[in-house]
Structure formats: C-alpha cells, structure tokens
Design an enzyme around this catalytic site. Sequence first.
Site: not given
Length: 217
Positions: A149-151, A178
């Site tokens: 996951f990331c932004t 996210i």
Amino acid sequence: RGTILVADEGINLFLAGGRDGIDAFYAGLKADARFSDMRVKYSYSHMQPFARLKAKVKPEIISFRRDDGQPLDYPRAPSVAPATLQRWLRQGHDDAGRRVVMLDTRNEQEFEHGTFAGALTLPIARFTDLPAALEPHRAELADATVVSFCTGGIRCEKAALWMRNDGMDNVLQLEGGILGYFEEAGGEGYDGRCFVFDERVALDPQLQPLVDTGVPA
C-alpha cells in the site's frame, strides 16, 4: 493550483480549487477515452494547499527504475478492494485462511504520520530503495498474503508488480491506496494519519487535513 505529472504509463494529478472548476476540469479530461475510467478522490479544506500549478512530463510518474516493475510492460498486479481488506483485517486472515501482512511502500517521513496497525515498514528515503530494504524480509513473508500500500496506489502497484515478477506470487496491491481505503472503509485497522505532499501535511481517516489555515481555497 496543484501538480500534474504525465508519463507514458499514465497521468497523476493533485489539484485544488472551487468544486465547479475541479469538476469541469475532470469532465474535460474524462471526455478523452484514455482517461474515461479515471478514479478521482476528493477531500476538502478551507485553505489552498498549493502555491501554484505545476505540470511535468517525466519518464515515470514515480521513479522506480526497475524494468520488471513497469505497468506498461506487464499486466496489472492483482488488487484487493478496501472493503475486502477491511474484512480480512477484522477477521485476522484472508479468505483462504492465510495471515495478512501489510507492506508500507512509502518512506520514513510518510509513515511516521501513520500506517496500518502492525504493517511492515522499511527504512527507506526513496522508493528506489525499496527492493534492497525488502530483501531481508522475503523469507518471513513466504507464508502470508502480502498487501502493498501507499498514498494513492501508484507505488504499491509498481512494488506489487516487481515483487510478483521477482518470484513473490503472494502479493496484492491495495486498490486506491490509503486514501481510497479511507474513503470506502474509514480508518479501521489504520493508526494515525496519511501524509500528503502539500501544505495540509496529512489527512485523517475522515479525510480532514492536519493543517487547514492559510490562503483560502
């Protein structure tokens, strides 16, 4: 105002302004068949978080410099929807009974503001550092379903694609990152805020900014 990044692999935008202006811009963009299914994430603030409008053409939206992690060269890495991930985190395993490991592909500055509870975070300053930083953890991830996951979904897609091409076929990407999770599932299973690259600094699970004072939007 904001930032527009364009590369062969796609387009990425962070824009702020009045709702009518933003909607008109995206309507024009989506009229192009190449962007008709583009997903737009909205959040609100009283301030203008960008100083000016910047548009850049780059080799990659976010540099990874891995031939085996390029979305144009391979099918997309499989993804998990926010609602499904929320259920997995709640029950403690995926639908096949495997433990779930959340892999944070962001840098140290970002995850200091918040991350998923129990996530594997790596001491990296740049996204290009991720492969070397992950190497010592590969064995411990072999029996898990790994969710990168990331932004907003770009880095975690590239990371998942590279990991799968490098022999880790148990990796998924979090669809929408996210911020997509916050929109659809709230903050369940997440501790803190999500760092963003503008004057708001970070957003909480209700997509409210940490900093919301300054030039009116």
